[in-house]
Every structure is written in structure tokens, then in C-alpha cells.
Write an enzyme that holds these catalytic residues in place. Structure first.
Site, PDB file in Angstrom:
ATOM      1  N   ARG A   1       0.974  -1.181   0.123  1.00 18.73           N
ATOM      2  CA  ARG A   1       0.078   0.067   0.009  1.00 18.73           C
ATOM      3  C   ARG A   1       0.943   1.349  -0.199  1.00 18.73           C
ATOM      4  O   ARG A   1       1.773   1.397   1.104  1.00 18.73           O
ATOM      5  CB  ARG A   1      -0.961  -0.052   1.139  1.00 18.73           C
ATOM      6  CG  ARG A   1      -1.764   1.317   1.434  1.00 18.73           C
ATOM      7  CD  ARG A   1      -2.529   1.006   2.654  1.00 18.73           C
ATOM      8  NE  ARG A   1      -3.536   2.223   2.918  1.00 18.73           N
ATOM      9  CZ  ARG A   1      -3.285   3.397   3.538  1.00 18.73           C
ATOM     10  NH1 ARG A   1      -1.820   3.636   4.148  1.00 18.73           N
ATOM     11  NH2 ARG A   1      -4.306   4.349   3.764  1.00 18.73           N
ATOM     12  N   LEU A   2       0.843   1.826  -0.953  1.00 21.98           N
ATOM     13  CA  LEU A   2       1.584   3.278  -1.205  1.00 21.98           C
ATOM     14  C   LEU A   2       0.927   4.344  -0.747  1.00 21.98           C
ATOM     15  O   LEU A   2       0.153   5.139  -1.131  1.00 21.98           O
ATOM     16  CB  LEU A   2       2.248   3.499  -2.786  1.00 21.98           C
ATOM     17  CG  LEU A   2       2.735   2.440  -3.526  1.00 21.98           C
ATOM     18  CD1 LEU A   2       3.122   2.729  -4.906  1.00 21.98           C
ATOM     19  CD2 LEU A   2       3.961   1.859  -2.724  1.00 21.98           C
ATOM     20  N   ASP A   3       1.366   4.824   0.576  1.00 29.47           N
ATOM     21  CA  ASP A   3       0.419   5.665   1.366  1.00 29.47           C
ATOM     22  C   ASP A   3       0.902   7.074   0.948  1.00 29.47           C
ATOM     23  O   ASP A   3       2.124   7.303   1.039  1.00 29.47           O
ATOM     24  CB  ASP A   3       1.069   5.457   2.902  1.00 29.47           C
ATOM     25  CG  ASP A   3       0.526   6.387   3.664  1.00 29.47           C
ATOM     26  OD1 ASP A   3      -0.904   6.331   4.009  1.00 29.47           O
ATOM     27  OD2 ASP A   3       1.395   7.327   4.550  1.00 29.47           O
ATOM     28  N   ALA A   4      -0.138   7.685   0.789  1.00 29.90           N
ATOM     29  CA  ALA A   4      -0.032   9.242   0.387  1.00 29.90           C
ATOM     30  C   ALA A   4       0.927   9.355  -0.855  1.00 29.90           C
ATOM     31  O   ALA A   4       1.718  10.413  -0.922  1.00 29.90           O
ATOM     32  CB  ALA A   4       0.333  10.072   1.688  1.00 29.90           C
ATOM     33  N   VAL A   5       0.796   8.694  -1.742  1.00 27.69           N
ATOM     34  CA  VAL A   5       1.730   8.492  -2.791  1.00 27.69           C
ATOM     35  C   VAL A   5       1.308   9.610  -3.732  1.00 27.69           C
ATOM     36  O   VAL A   5       2.460  10.306  -4.663  1.00 27.69           O
ATOM     37  CB  VAL A   5       1.891   7.276  -3.465  1.00 27.69           C
ATOM     38  CG1 VAL A   5       0.598   6.954  -4.359  1.00 27.69           C
ATOM     39  CG2 VAL A   5       2.950   6.992  -4.515  1.00 27.69           C
TER      40      VAL A   5
END
Length: 576
Positions: free
Chosen positions: A231-235
Site C-alpha cells: 500500500r503506497l501511502d499518500a503517494v
């Protein structure tokens, strides 16, 4: 002929770092992932999923037991209570952190000692597809990297994005009202670091390719520990350029492509999911040309579905559903109604007007919820996120307040989510029907804590076994619905979906399996009033035998008119 991996990677890097020696950088990145320059491409659509895939979202320490590390307790809960219902689990950041319940990471390569160890994480990964956060936009101001930034030594000296008070920041899109630039003292004097979310979460500088190198090495470590979903957070905020909105910049999209390329060559069945809590049209861009995210969060679904059920009108939900493009093969949507964060309001831009959005906010506040705000480029504060437990969010209607239909309304919401195109994800507190935790809000001073309760495993199991309380009722009915869903090929995440037109109080859509051997008509009364549906209006094929999968009732008269009680649901299938 397939282009060699090195050449593909070098071309992608050139779009991000046009002045650098991208051939050398490509070689270094492949080395960090332990990949050969001519590594073969993974088979097409290797990352497939099907109707059996169900994801649980939880913190490592949500479920606890005295004398036991929370990750061990979580494994017991998964095995004892959910093994037959879920096959994937998203453990929210389980690393040492300084704030934001894990999203201000101090060390990406260490498991928080209070939670357990990498061995405990791997034990979960052995039996469930493990999803972990790559908190890629920012890092804790108390991390070693940031201490090195202050000292002006490596690693860390140039790892964080700096701005100047005189920069043109007028277009920057903000998710918060806190100051964007934070002054810090370093060995070289005062510097201003960029803080999209808080002064304890300092944005990383991906213009420095060494930061990319660090994260590629981190990704490889996660893969080796069993992580299969990233999960690429705040990407969306990854790349910054003063004078621009500093969100969704092309370099961000190119970096996602680079990470996906490396990940899928290392582990072909790994999946990349982008966390972009933004308006729907912007969110969809993270599919790229099926070469960025394998899956994107369906961020518009939670506020639209909740709004639909509290006003008893599905016009906006239906309009949105008709506008959603089918995901290309090899990509899909991640559907959810609630998460560890609040219910985002930016994803309703262009879908709800200001008056409708404010009515939704007012209703959630009347049900005990809180509202946080963001700062717009012109300096105004706008509602950004509603913080409320889903059980309370669906406790009544906008006009009548709390009522006795809460349980059925709650189940209706999840029945819709389970049937939609995509993979369903259940936040643990929605699966347990947890109420607003106002005491935790008072303790932490953060609105998001309202939906981040912790519980003792023994007490939880006792509550779930009691059919007389709503926790047990919800839990067992949701497990029943999940069990039904997982047997229907028409609920494959990429199966065909068409919206039905049944008025404003009946929300319906049709799903058809990939092999076209099952049709499923999903019809939901989203109002507190009894509704009717004429089967002739939905064109059931007369030569097939039809059954409502939810009730087991056979449909013998295809010209009949069915009566649906408030919030009643139908899954009409030609395959029992």
C-alpha cells in the site's frame, strides 16, 4: 520482442531524472532488488484474484491479550474467528513510530518491539496474503535519517524536501490546515522542511535518487519477510515543485511505474495498491495504462454509500457507478466503507454539491462524529474528513435521526460493497460493529481515534458469540454473506457489471461471470420504506432457474412483483 529490463528501467528513470546517468542508476536499483539486468518479464496477468479474495484491515495491536505480543494475538484471532472468511490481511504500520498511530515511521526495517517481531509477521504471511504500508511520502522527525539531516551527515543529509518562505506555494493542494513549511535548526543554520501532514511527518525528497534507492532496498526486505501487497501511502504527494499543485505530478506516476516494474520482476504475484484520497477522476489516473497500481482504493464509495443510506435516495451513487470504467484485466478496485482513517470528503467533489455535503457532515456530527478540515490554495478551510465509527454513521437518517433500522441499514451497506466490481476490504471495527470511542479521542486529542479502539481477545470472543448483541449479530451475518459471495463466479473482481434503473429507492446492478455461466441481479432497498420491484423490469431469462442467494427463496414466477422491506437485499442468481 520484449525490451530488456535494464533498458525499460533506464527509460523510466530518464523521465524522472533527465540530468543523471540513468544507466548507472538502473544498474544500482537492479542490484538493490537482486535482479539480473536481463530478468524475464513476469507472465501477463500473473497477479490475478477471484471472488474468494476478502481483505481485513487492522492495526497490529487492535486485538490484545495479557502476556502476549499483539501480533501473536492477532494471528490467534485470524485463525480462530476468520480463517474461513478472509484470505488477506492489511496490518497497518507495525514499525517504531513517533505519532499518527504508526504513520510517522522512525525505522522502516524494524518491527515495533511492543507489537512483536518479524517472525510474528512472517507467521501471518504464511497463512494469509500480507499487505503492508510503504509510508513513502514522509518520515518521522524523530528518525535517524532526520537527525542526520539536522547534523548534515549521511544517510539523511539530503533525504528531506526543503522549501523557502519566499517560494510560490499558492497552488499547493493541502490535506491539512497546519503550516506547510516547518523551520528547523541544522548544523548549517535554519532550514525549512516540507510537511504535508504534520511537523512530525517530514516529506522525503525523491529528487535525490538515493532516497529511491533506500526505498527499493526496503521493498526487497518486505518481500523477503512475506509481504505480497504494498500500500503506497499518500503517494499522490510524492514529487514537489513550487509553483505547482504538488500533487499527481508526472514524476510521481513515473516513480510508481518504476516501483511496480521492480516489484513484479522480483515477485510476480506481488500487488501494488495506491492510497490516493482524492476526487474520483484523479484517483482513476493511478491505474495508468495498467502499468501503475494493480488496484486503487474506491475512495468515493464510503461517503456516497453512507449518504445514500441516510437520505434514502441512490441518485448520486447510481450516477457514480455508471461513470466508473471497468478495470482493465490485471487491475481492479479495492472496495471499502470504512478504514482506520475517517470518511474522506474530497472524493465527493463533482459528485455531491456543497449543500449535500454539508447535510452529510451535519448528520454525522449529530450521530457523534467529528469533522477535520483542510486548507485550500486560496486560504479557506473546507471539511476534509468525517471521523465516526461506521456503526454510528448508519444509526439513522438525515431527517429522522437514530431509528430501529440501524442493523438492517448496516447490513445493507456491506451487502452492496460485497457485490460491487472489485475486491472487498473490511476494516476490523466495521466487521465487529464497534461504536464511537469518545474516551480514546479525549485521551489522544485526535479525532481519528474515534474509530481506533483496542480490545481484549477474550472479551471480544465473548461478545461475538452472543447473538443478543449487535456485535455478534453483525459479525455472524457478515460472515454468512462473505461465505455466499466467495462461491459466486459472477463476483469475480473483474466480472461484468451494469447498473440497473429501478428508481431512487432501489439500488441495483447486474454482474455476469467471466465465462458467462452465471448472472446475478443485486437489488437493495436503500430506504426506510417498503419498496416493490417487478421482475419483468429486469429481464430474468425465462429458461433459467432463479434463486435469491440471501434467503434461499426460489423465484418461480418471473412476472411477479417482489416486495422488499426497508433495507432488504436480493442476490438473484441463475446458479444456486
Amino acid at each position: 520482442m520484449t525490451q530488456p529490463l535494464t533498458s525499460r528501467l533506464e527509460g523510466m528513470l530518464q523521465a524522472v531524472y533527465p540530468t543523471l546517468d540513468c544507466a548507472a542508476l538502473a544498474k544500482d536499483l537492479l542490484g538493490a532488488m537482486v535482479l539480473a539486468p536481463d530478468a524475464p518479464s513476469p507472465p501477463a496477468h500473473q497477479n490475478q484474484w477471484d471472488e474468494r479474495d476478502i481483505l481485513l484491515i487492522t492495526y497490529a495491536d487492535t486485538v490484545q491479550r495479557d502476556g502476549e505480543k499483539p501480533l501473536v494475538t492477532l494471528k490467534h484471532f485470524l485463525d480462530d474467528c476468520l480463517r474461513d472468511s478472509i484470505n488477506a490481511v492489511h496490518i497497518l504500520p507495525f514499525f517504531p513510530y513517533s505519532s499518527d498511530d504508526g504513520f510517522a515511521v522512525m525505522d522502516y526495517l524494524v518491527v515495533n518491539e511492543a507489537h512483536g517481531s518479524w517472525r510474528d509477521v512472517e507467521a501471518i504471511a504464511d497463512d494469509y496474503r500480507l499487505m503492508a504500508d510503504l509510508v513513502i511520502n514522509h518520515m518521522s522527525a524523530r528518525s535517524r535519517w532526520f537527525e542526520n539531516f539536522r547534523k548534515r551527515v549521511d544517510p539523511g543529509r539530503d533525504y528531506f524536501f526543503e522549501g523557502r518562505p519566499g517560494d510560490d506555494l499558492s497552488q499547493v493542494v493541502r490535506p491539512r490546515t497546519s503550516p506547510l513549511l516547518n523551520a528547523v535548526q541544522t548544523e548549517d543554520g535554519e532550514r525549512h522542511v516540507w510537511c504535508t501532514f504534520s511537523e512530525d511527518q517530514v516529506d522525503l525528497n525523491f529528487a535525490n535518487p538515493q532516497v529511491l534507492m533506500e526505498f527499493v532496498a526496503i521493498i526487497r526486505q518486505y518481500l523477503e519477510h512475506g509481504v505480497r501487497i504494498f500500500r503506497l501511502d499518500a503517494v499522490a504527494f510524492l514529487w514537489k515543485e513550487p509553483g505547482t499543485p504538488c500533487i499527481h505530478l508526472q514524476q510521481t506516476h513515473e516513480l510508481i511505474k518504476i516501483l511496480r516494474l521492480l516489484i513484479e520482476h522480483h515477485t510476480p504475484d506481488a500487488v501494488v495498491i495506491t492510497e490516493t484520497n482524492v476526487p474520483n477522476r484523479e484517483n482513476l489516473t493511478y491505474f495508468g495504462n495498467a502499468n501503475e497500481a494493480h488496484a486503487i482504493y474506491n475512495f468515493s464509495l464510503p461517503p456516497l454509500l453512507i449518504n445514500t443510506l441516510i437520505i434514502g435516495n441512490c441518485r448520486h451513487l447510481k450516477t457514480w457507478l455508471m461513470s466508473m470504467p471497468p478495470a482493465q484485466m490485471g487491475t481492479t478496485y479495492l472496495n471499502f466503507i470504512a478504514s482506520h482513517d475517517g470518511i474522506g470528503l474530497r472524493p465527493t467533489d463533482g459528485l455531491l454539491d456543497d449543500e449535500e455535503r454539508q447535510r452529510l457532515v451535519n448528520t454525522m456530527e449529530s450521530f457523534g462524529g467529528k469533522v477535520s478540515y483542510r486548507r485550500t490554495p486560496d486560504g479557506r478551510d473546507q471539511p476534509y474528513e468525517m471521523n465516526i465509527a461506521l456503526w454510528n454513521a448508519l444509526s439513522g437518517t438525515a431527517e429522522g435521526g437514530a431509528d430501529h433500522w440501524q442493523l438492517q441499514r448496516y447490513l445493507c451497506a456491506h451487502t452492496i460493497m460485497l457485490a460491487l466490481e472489485g475486491i472487498p476490504a473490511f476494516y476490523i471495527h466495521s466487521l465487529l460493529a464497534t461504536e464511537n470511542d469518545h474516551s480514546r479521542v479525549e485521551h489522544t486529542g485526535r479525532f481519528r481515534s474515534i474509530n481506533r479502539s483496542q480490545c481484549q481477545l477474550d472479551e471480544l470472543e465473548q461478545a461475538l458469540s452472543d447473538e443478543h448483541n449487535h456485535h455478534g449479530q453483525v459479525f455472524h451475518e457478515l460472515k454468512r454473506l462473505i461465505a455466499i459471495r466467495r462461491k459466486q463466479p459472477a463476483f469475480h473482481p473483474n466480472a461484468t457489471q451494469f447498473t440497473l434503473h429501478l428508481g431512487l429507492q432501489l439500488f441495483g446492478f447486474w454482474r455476469q461471470s467471466m465465462r458467462r455461466d452465471q448472472s446475478l441481479f443485486c437489488i437493495h432497498n436503500i430506504s426506510s420504506e417498503t419498496q416493490t420491484v417487478a421482475l419483468g423490469d429486469i429481464n430474468l431469462i425465462g429458461t433459467d432457474e432463479w434463486v435469491d442467494l440471501l434467503s434461499g427463496q426460489a423465484i418461480t414466477d418471473l412476472t411477479a412483483t417482489l416486495t422488499l422491506k426497508p433495507y432488504q437485499r436480493l442476490w438473484l442468481s441463475n446458479r444456486a
